[in-house]
Scaffold this motif. Sequence first.
Motif, PDB file in Angstrom:
ATOM      1  N   GLY A  29       0.653  -1.186   0.077  1.00 47.55           N
ATOM      2  CA  GLY A  29       0.004   0.148   0.043  1.00 47.55           C
ATOM      3  C   GLY A  29       0.892   1.289  -0.010  1.00 47.55           C
ATOM      4  O   GLY A  29       0.360   2.309  -0.159  1.00 47.55           O
ATOM      5  N   ARG A  30       2.226   1.217   0.127  1.00 47.29           N
ATOM      6  CA  ARG A  30       3.058   2.195   0.180  1.00 47.29           C
ATOM      7  C   ARG A  30       4.497   1.775  -0.102  1.00 47.29           C
ATOM      8  O   ARG A  30       4.619   0.494  -0.093  1.00 47.29           O
ATOM      9  N   LEU A  31       5.338   2.562  -0.412  1.00 38.96           N
ATOM     10  CA  LEU A  31       6.721   2.098  -0.827  1.00 38.96           C
ATOM     11  C   LEU A  31       7.520   1.600   0.399  1.00 38.96           C
ATOM     12  O   LEU A  31       8.351   0.554   0.158  1.00 38.96           O
ATOM     13  N   HIS A  32       7.372   2.230   1.593  1.00 39.73           N
ATOM     14  CA  HIS A  32       8.219   1.748   2.814  1.00 39.73           C
ATOM     15  C   HIS A  32       7.087   1.178   3.756  1.00 39.73           C
ATOM     16  O   HIS A  32       6.475   2.179   4.474  1.00 39.73           O
ATOM     17  N   PRO A  33       7.009  -0.101   3.934  1.00 39.55           N
ATOM     18  CA  PRO A  33       6.056  -0.508   4.983  1.00 39.55           C
ATOM     19  C   PRO A  33       6.440  -0.271   6.312  1.00 39.55           C
ATOM     20  O   PRO A  33       5.516  -0.281   7.346  1.00 39.55           O
ATOM     21  N   PHE A  34       7.745   0.184   6.683  1.00 41.78           N
ATOM     22  CA  PHE A  34       8.132   0.400   7.968  1.00 41.78           C
ATOM     23  C   PHE A  34       8.856   1.718   8.067  1.00 41.78           C
ATOM     24  O   PHE A  34       9.944   1.948   8.579  1.00 41.78           O
ATOM     25  N   ALA A  35       8.030   2.542   7.452  1.00 48.00           N
ATOM     26  CA  ALA A  35       8.526   3.988   7.532  1.00 48.00           C
ATOM     27  C   ALA A  35       8.539   4.786   8.549  1.00 48.00           C
ATOM     28  O   ALA A  35       9.469   5.673   8.892  1.00 48.00           O
ATOM     29  N   GLU A  36       7.707   4.420   9.755  1.00 58.13           N
ATOM     30  CA  GLU A  36       7.839   4.783  10.959  1.00 58.13           C
ATOM     31  C   GLU A  36       8.627   3.980  12.095  1.00 58.13           C
ATOM     32  O   GLU A  36       8.357   2.695  11.993  1.00 58.13           O
ATOM     33  N   LEU A  37       9.254   4.602  12.913  1.00 57.09           N
ATOM     34  CA  LEU A  37      10.169   3.633  13.711  1.00 57.09           C
ATOM     35  C   LEU A  37       9.902   4.151  15.154  1.00 57.09           C
ATOM     36  O   LEU A  37       9.963   5.218  15.565  1.00 57.09           O
ATOM     37  N   THR A  84      13.560  -0.586  18.325  1.00 56.44           N
ATOM     38  CA  THR A  84      14.382  -0.725  17.383  1.00 56.44           C
ATOM     39  C   THR A  84      15.891  -1.081  17.591  1.00 56.44           C
ATOM     40  O   THR A  84      16.618  -0.527  18.254  1.00 56.44           O
ATOM     41  N   ALA A  85      16.254  -2.093  16.661  1.00 58.00           N
ATOM     42  CA  ALA A  85      17.519  -2.703  17.160  1.00 58.00           C
ATOM     43  C   ALA A  85      18.464  -2.812  15.876  1.00 58.00           C
ATOM     44  O   ALA A  85      17.927  -3.288  14.971  1.00 58.00           O
ATOM     45  N   LEU A  86      19.619  -2.223  16.040  1.00 52.60           N
ATOM     46  CA  LEU A  86      20.596  -2.341  14.753  1.00 52.60           C
ATOM     47  C   LEU A  86      21.175  -3.706  14.861  1.00 52.60           C
ATOM     48  O   LEU A  86      21.951  -3.820  16.183  1.00 52.60           O
ATOM     49  N   VAL A  87      21.234  -4.624  13.870  1.00 53.66           N
ATOM     50  CA  VAL A  87      21.924  -5.916  13.887  1.00 53.66           C
ATOM     51  C   VAL A  87      23.092  -5.714  12.908  1.00 53.66           C
ATOM     52  O   VAL A  87      22.763  -5.900  11.795  1.00 53.66           O
ATOM     53  N   ALA A  94      23.163   7.426  15.931  1.00 58.43           N
ATOM     54  CA  ALA A  94      21.879   7.805  16.173  1.00 58.43           C
ATOM     55  C   ALA A  94      20.804   6.984  16.613  1.00 58.43           C
ATOM     56  O   ALA A  94      20.058   7.409  17.378  1.00 58.43           O
ATOM     57  N   LEU A  95      21.031   5.596  16.814  1.00 58.28           N
ATOM     58  CA  LEU A  95      20.199   4.796  17.269  1.00 58.28           C
ATOM     59  C   LEU A  95      20.419   4.889  18.816  1.00 58.28           C
ATOM     60  O   LEU A  95      19.291   4.824  19.509  1.00 58.28           O
ATOM     61  N   ARG A  96      21.547   4.831  19.144  1.00 60.70           N
ATOM     62  CA  ARG A  96      21.763   5.001  20.682  1.00 60.70           C
ATOM     63  C   ARG A  96      21.328   6.329  21.232  1.00 60.70           C
ATOM     64  O   ARG A  96      20.674   6.360  22.260  1.00 60.70           O
ATOM     65  N   GLN A  97      21.437   7.354  20.603  1.00 62.11           N
ATOM     66  CA  GLN A  97      21.015   8.701  20.997  1.00 62.11           C
ATOM     67  C   GLN A  97      19.488   8.846  21.032  1.00 62.11           C
ATOM     68  O   GLN A  97      18.939   9.189  21.887  1.00 62.11           O
ATOM     69  N   ALA A  98      18.823   7.896  19.950  1.00 59.02           N
ATOM     70  CA  ALA A  98      17.457   8.004  20.041  1.00 59.02           C
ATOM     71  C   ALA A  98      16.509   6.957  20.861  1.00 59.02           C
ATOM     72  O   ALA A  98      15.570   6.993  21.376  1.00 59.02           O
ATOM     73  N   LEU A 113      14.123   7.656  12.838  1.00 60.18           N
ATOM     74  CA  LEU A 113      14.490   7.515  14.213  1.00 60.18           C
ATOM     75  C   LEU A 113      14.295   8.612  14.933  1.00 60.18           C
ATOM     76  O   LEU A 113      13.778   8.867  16.265  1.00 60.18           O
ATOM     77  N   GLN A 114      14.714   9.891  14.200  1.00 58.17           N
ATOM     78  CA  GLN A 114      14.634  11.072  15.058  1.00 58.17           C
ATOM     79  C   GLN A 114      13.078  11.594  15.023  1.00 58.17           C
ATOM     80  O   GLN A 114      12.765  12.277  16.100  1.00 58.17           O
ATOM     81  N   GLN A 115      12.394  11.459  14.026  1.00 60.13           N
ATOM     82  CA  GLN A 115      10.975  11.537  14.095  1.00 60.13           C
ATOM     83  C   GLN A 115      10.393  10.957  15.285  1.00 60.13           C
ATOM     84  O   GLN A 115       9.305  11.449  15.758  1.00 60.13           O
ATOM     85  N   GLY A 116      10.673   9.514  15.175  1.00 62.21           N
ATOM     86  CA  GLY A 116      10.006   8.623  16.264  1.00 62.21           C
ATOM     87  C   GLY A 116      10.475   9.285  17.567  1.00 62.21           C
ATOM     88  O   GLY A 116       9.698   9.325  18.507  1.00 62.21           O
ATOM     89  N   ALA A 117      11.710   9.692  18.026  1.00 60.65           N
ATOM     90  CA  ALA A 117      12.036  10.057  19.180  1.00 60.65           C
ATOM     91  C   ALA A 117      11.349  11.265  19.642  1.00 60.65           C
ATOM     92  O   ALA A 117      10.905  11.572  20.661  1.00 60.65           O
ATOM     93  N   GLN A 118      11.190  12.099  18.614  1.00 62.07           N
ATOM     94  CA  GLN A 118      10.304  13.386  19.058  1.00 62.07           C
ATOM     95  C   GLN A 118       8.954  13.413  19.305  1.00 62.07           C
ATOM     96  O   GLN A 118       8.457  13.997  19.966  1.00 62.07           O
ATOM     97  N   ALA A 119       8.448  12.223  18.530  1.00 62.19           N
ATOM     98  CA  ALA A 119       6.811  11.925  18.997  1.00 62.19           C
ATOM     99  C   ALA A 119       6.722  11.390  20.206  1.00 62.19           C
ATOM    100  O   ALA A 119       5.864  11.690  21.157  1.00 62.19           O
TER     101      ALA A 119
END
Length: 232
Positions: A19-27, A32-35, A69-73, A224-230
């Motif tokens: 239904g959209r280009l990025h199914p996981f656009a919101e984080l 969220t984990a970086l592997v 960035a992920l640690r900071q968020a 990630l930054q948008q998610g942290a702000q939210a």
Amino acid sequence: MHPLSIPPSVLDRVIARCGRLHPFAELDPARTALVVIDMQNGYMRADVGHSCVPMAQQIVPAINRLAGALRQAGGGVFWVQNATDERSRQEWSVLEEQASPARRAARIRSVSPGAPGHEFWPDLDIRDDDAVVPKYRYSAFIAGASALEGLLRHGGFDTVLIAGTLTNVCCESSARDAMMLNFRTIMVSDCNAALTDEEHQATLVSFWSFFGDVQDSDQVIAALQQGAQAAA
């Protein structure tokens, strides 16, 4: 880094499926984990490795930036470290069976714990609060390969960002299995490395078409930054 040019027909297929280009656009950064998979000397140094991937050195800055960035968020960073030992070679004997004697010996020299090839590439920004996870199969998520799934569940993570090398072997295997274990899974295009551009692109086309999402590190960091702000 590998160039990426996804055919329009593939993008159309993704939109039709999701239904959209990025199914996981919101984080949600806290979930969220970086592997980061197999960014070790055995895959990055020709003098001690058995399967050197020249492009792997080029993705190190992007991986470090994404990890920071992920640690900071408020997310988590997991460094997966491939290894071989006598038990794993017995339990995964089919891998040994299809390798030549010279190839088996080179892999043992390269990624046995304690060998120089087993060590992480020195320019990786690995912090004390990050997790280091030993792995004994291509996929970090298949039963018996590692403790990664349990660590992620315990930490409350439901989304994984896949980075590392090789795009089309351990990273792809891990990403597919993560999705089938019900993790929201994103392969980060500029944080993965393969032996050729063609192999890198083929994996991302297949994964995006059927399994999960493909984004570059800039897109992920912005989400990630948008998610942290939210959350704030």
